[in-house]
Scaffold this motif. Structure first.
Motif, PDB file in Angstrom:
ATOM      1  N   ARG A 192      32.108  66.962 -24.071  1.00 13.17           N
ATOM      2  CA  ARG A 192      32.518  65.565 -24.241  1.00 13.17           C
ATOM      3  C   ARG A 192      33.780  65.426 -25.085  1.00 13.17           C
ATOM      4  NH1 ARG A 192      26.577  62.758 -24.372  1.00 13.17           N
ATOM      5  NH2 ARG A 192      26.238  63.034 -22.146  1.00 13.17           N
ATOM      6  N   PRO A 193      33.839  66.007 -26.299  1.00 10.73           N
ATOM      7  CA  PRO A 193      35.112  65.904 -27.026  1.00 10.73           C
ATOM      8  C   PRO A 193      36.246  66.645 -26.322  1.00 10.73           C
ATOM      9  CG  PRO A 193      33.478  67.052 -28.368  1.00 10.73           C
ATOM     10  CD  PRO A 193      32.803  66.595 -27.121  1.00 10.73           C
ATOM     11  N   ALA A 194      35.925  67.693 -25.561  1.00  9.61           N
ATOM     12  CA  ALA A 194      36.976  68.409 -24.822  1.00  9.61           C
ATOM     13  C   ALA A 194      37.586  67.501 -23.759  1.00  9.61           C
ATOM     14  CB  ALA A 194      36.402  69.666 -24.178  1.00  9.61           C
ATOM     15  N   THR A 195      36.762  66.733 -23.072  1.00 13.70           N
ATOM     16  CA  THR A 195      37.266  65.801 -22.065  1.00 13.70           C
ATOM     17  C   THR A 195      38.108  64.711 -22.710  1.00 13.70           C
ATOM     18  OG1 THR A 195      35.311  66.212 -20.710  1.00 13.70           O
ATOM     19  CG2 THR A 195      36.593  64.252 -20.183  1.00 13.70           C
ATOM     20  N   VAL A 196      37.639  64.192 -23.841  1.00 16.38           N
ATOM     21  CA  VAL A 196      38.416  63.180 -24.558  1.00 16.38           C
ATOM     22  C   VAL A 196      39.723  63.789 -25.061  1.00 16.38           C
ATOM     23  CG1 VAL A 196      38.438  61.621 -26.540  1.00 16.38           C
ATOM     24  CG2 VAL A 196      36.372  61.842 -25.155  1.00 16.38           C
ATOM     25  N   LEU A 236      46.951  63.514 -22.448  1.00 14.46           N
ATOM     26  CA  LEU A 236      47.679  62.848 -21.374  1.00 14.46           C
ATOM     27  C   LEU A 236      48.231  61.486 -21.776  1.00 14.46           C
ATOM     28  CD1 LEU A 236      45.312  63.695 -18.389  1.00 14.46           C
ATOM     29  CD2 LEU A 236      47.558  64.692 -18.870  1.00 14.46           C
ATOM     30  N   LEU A 237      47.459  60.724 -22.549  1.00 17.93           N
ATOM     31  CA  LEU A 237      47.842  59.353 -22.873  1.00 17.93           C
ATOM     32  C   LEU A 237      48.432  59.201 -24.277  1.00 17.93           C
ATOM     33  CD1 LEU A 237      44.775  57.596 -21.269  1.00 17.93           C
ATOM     34  CD2 LEU A 237      47.052  57.928 -20.293  1.00 17.93           C
ATOM     35  N   ASP A 238      48.286  60.209 -25.119  1.00 17.94           N
ATOM     36  CA  ASP A 238      48.887  60.310 -26.452  1.00 17.94           C
ATOM     37  C   ASP A 238      48.457  59.246 -27.455  1.00 17.94           C
ATOM     38  OD1 ASP A 238      50.448  61.834 -28.163  1.00 17.94           O
ATOM     39  OD2 ASP A 238      52.225  60.607 -27.826  1.00 17.94           O
ATOM     40  N   PRO A 239      47.174  58.813 -27.476  1.00 22.94           N
ATOM     41  CA  PRO A 239      46.755  57.942 -28.578  1.00 22.94           C
ATOM     42  C   PRO A 239      46.392  58.782 -29.803  1.00 22.94           C
ATOM     43  CG  PRO A 239      44.916  58.287 -27.130  1.00 22.94           C
ATOM     44  CD  PRO A 239      46.109  59.005 -26.510  1.00 22.94           C
ATOM     45  N   SER A 240      46.297  58.158 -30.960  1.00 24.11           N
ATOM     46  CA  SER A 240      45.859  58.853 -32.176  1.00 24.11           C
ATOM     47  C   SER A 240      44.362  59.168 -32.054  1.00 24.11           C
ATOM     48  CB  SER A 240      46.103  57.968 -33.392  1.00 24.11           C
ATOM     49  OG  SER A 240      45.271  56.825 -33.329  1.00 24.11           O
ATOM     50  N   ASP A 241      43.844  59.981 -32.972  1.00 28.32           N
ATOM     51  CA  ASP A 241      42.411  60.296 -32.966  1.00 28.32           C
ATOM     52  C   ASP A 241      41.578  59.027 -33.097  1.00 28.32           C
ATOM     53  OD1 ASP A 241      42.958  62.972 -32.760  1.00 28.32           O
ATOM     54  OD2 ASP A 241      42.600  63.429 -34.869  1.00 28.32           O
ATOM     55  N   ARG A 242      41.998  58.154 -33.991  1.00 21.84           N
ATOM     56  CA  ARG A 242      41.268  56.911 -34.230  1.00 21.84           C
ATOM     57  C   ARG A 242      41.261  56.038 -32.971  1.00 21.84           C
ATOM     58  NH1 ARG A 242      39.877  54.754 -39.310  1.00 21.84           N
ATOM     59  NH2 ARG A 242      41.072  56.412 -40.276  1.00 21.84           N
ATOM     60  N   ARG A 243      42.402  55.936 -32.298  1.00 25.12           N
ATOM     61  CA  ARG A 243      42.475  55.119 -31.072  1.00 25.12           C
ATOM     62  C   ARG A 243      41.704  55.754 -29.925  1.00 25.12           C
ATOM     63  NH1 ARG A 243      46.813  50.923 -30.607  1.00 25.12           N
ATOM     64  NH2 ARG A 243      47.559  50.708 -32.724  1.00 25.12           N
ATOM     65  N   ILE A 245      36.278  51.947 -20.194  1.00 16.83           N
ATOM     66  CA  ILE A 245      35.339  52.596 -19.287  1.00 16.83           C
ATOM     67  C   ILE A 245      35.820  53.984 -18.858  1.00 16.83           C
ATOM     68  CG2 ILE A 245      36.225  51.607 -17.150  1.00 16.83           C
ATOM     69  CD1 ILE A 245      33.173  51.230 -16.411  1.00 16.83           C
ATOM     70  N   ASP A 246      37.135  54.196 -18.726  1.00 23.51           N
ATOM     71  CA  ASP A 246      37.617  55.503 -18.312  1.00 23.51           C
ATOM     72  C   ASP A 246      37.373  56.559 -19.388  1.00 23.51           C
ATOM     73  OD1 ASP A 246      39.482  54.236 -19.935  1.00 23.51           O
ATOM     74  OD2 ASP A 246      41.224  54.991 -18.847  1.00 23.51           O
ATOM     75  N   PHE A 247      37.535  56.216 -20.657  1.00 23.15           N
ATOM     76  CA  PHE A 247      37.281  57.155 -21.743  1.00 23.15           C
ATOM     77  C   PHE A 247      35.786  57.387 -21.947  1.00 23.15           C
ATOM     78  CE2 PHE A 247      41.658  57.046 -22.817  1.00 23.15           C
ATOM     79  CZ  PHE A 247      41.892  58.031 -23.770  1.00 23.15           C
ATOM     80  N   THR A 248      34.960  56.485 -21.475  1.00 26.04           N
ATOM     81  CA  THR A 248      33.507  56.640 -21.590  1.00 26.04           C
ATOM     82  C   THR A 248      32.939  57.362 -20.378  1.00 26.04           C
ATOM     83  OG1 THR A 248      33.441  54.571 -22.810  1.00 26.04           O
ATOM     84  CG2 THR A 248      31.349  55.397 -21.990  1.00 26.04           C
ATOM     85  N   TYR A 249      33.413  57.022 -19.208  1.00 29.20           N
ATOM     86  CA  TYR A 249      32.886  57.585 -17.967  1.00 29.20           C
ATOM     87  C   TYR A 249      33.308  59.038 -17.760  1.00 29.20           C
ATOM     88  CZ  TYR A 249      31.646  57.910 -13.042  1.00 29.20           C
ATOM     89  OH  TYR A 249      31.101  58.292 -11.859  1.00 29.20           O
ATOM     90  N   ALA A 250      34.552  59.372 -18.060  1.00 29.74           N
ATOM     91  CA  ALA A 250      35.054  60.736 -17.827  1.00 29.74           C
ATOM     92  C   ALA A 250      34.234  61.800 -18.554  1.00 29.74           C
ATOM     93  CB  ALA A 250      36.530  60.831 -18.212  1.00 29.74           C
ATOM     94  N   PRO A 251      33.883  61.620 -19.832  1.00 24.33           N
ATOM     95  CA  PRO A 251      33.048  62.638 -20.488  1.00 24.33           C
ATOM     96  C   PRO A 251      31.548  62.453 -20.255  1.00 24.33           C
ATOM     97  CG  PRO A 251      33.909  61.131 -22.140  1.00 24.33           C
ATOM     98  CD  PRO A 251      34.479  60.716 -20.816  1.00 24.33           C
ATOM     99  N   ALA A 252      31.174  61.610 -19.298  1.00 31.64           N
ATOM    100  CA  ALA A 252      29.770  61.388 -18.917  1.00 31.64           C
ATOM    101  C   ALA A 252      28.932  60.881 -20.087  1.00 31.64           C
ATOM    102  CB  ALA A 252      29.161  62.655 -18.328  1.00 31.64           C
ATOM    103  N   MET A 253      29.503  59.944 -20.851  1.00 31.31           N
ATOM    104  CA  MET A 253      28.766  59.338 -21.957  1.00 31.31           C
ATOM    105  C   MET A 253      28.128  58.045 -21.465  1.00 31.31           C
ATOM    106  SD  MET A 253      31.435  60.073 -25.043  1.00 31.31           S
ATOM    107  CE  MET A 253      30.267  59.876 -26.362  1.00 31.31           C
ATOM    108  N   GLU A 254      27.096  57.594 -22.175  1.00 29.79           N
ATOM    109  CA  GLU A 254      26.436  56.353 -21.802  1.00 29.79           C
ATOM    110  C   GLU A 254      27.405  55.190 -22.004  1.00 29.79           C
ATOM    111  OE1 GLU A 254      22.731  55.826 -23.803  1.00 29.79           O
ATOM    112  OE2 GLU A 254      22.201  57.926 -23.545  1.00 29.79           O
TER     113      GLU A 254
END
Length: 92
Positions: free
Chosen positions: A11-15, A21-28, A37-46
């Protein structure tokens, strides 16, 4: 006291890939896991899950760097220098 179950490294590897790719900070990026939804769905999180704290990103990056390059000391300066080097090489 009851602890939360551990986070799968996938999960953190996917994030981490999305963050690269999108270059946000860790906090963002951590906020995006809770709100986008894309940041939640891609790593298969609820979809209604709590996400994770932004410090998980830094901890994961340090463990990853230590595994990839074990000769680098675990100080944050060395880790950030190596991360910057890897990032600049991969984006070139």
């Amino acid at each position: 006291m009851r602890r939360r179950p551990g986070l799968s490294p996938a999960r953190p590897a996917t994030v981490h890939v999305l963050q690269f790719l999108l270059d946000p900070s860790d906090r963002r990026a951590a906020e995006a896991v809770r709100c986008r939804i894309d940041f939640t769905y891609a790593p298969a999180m609820e979809l209604d899950g709590p996400g994770f704290h932004h410090s998980v990103r830094a901890d994961f990056r340090e463990r990853l760097t230590a595994t990839v390059c074990p000769t680098v000391s675990s100080t944050s300066t060395s880790t950030s220098t190596l991360t910057s080097t890897l990032t600049s090489r991969s984006r070139a």
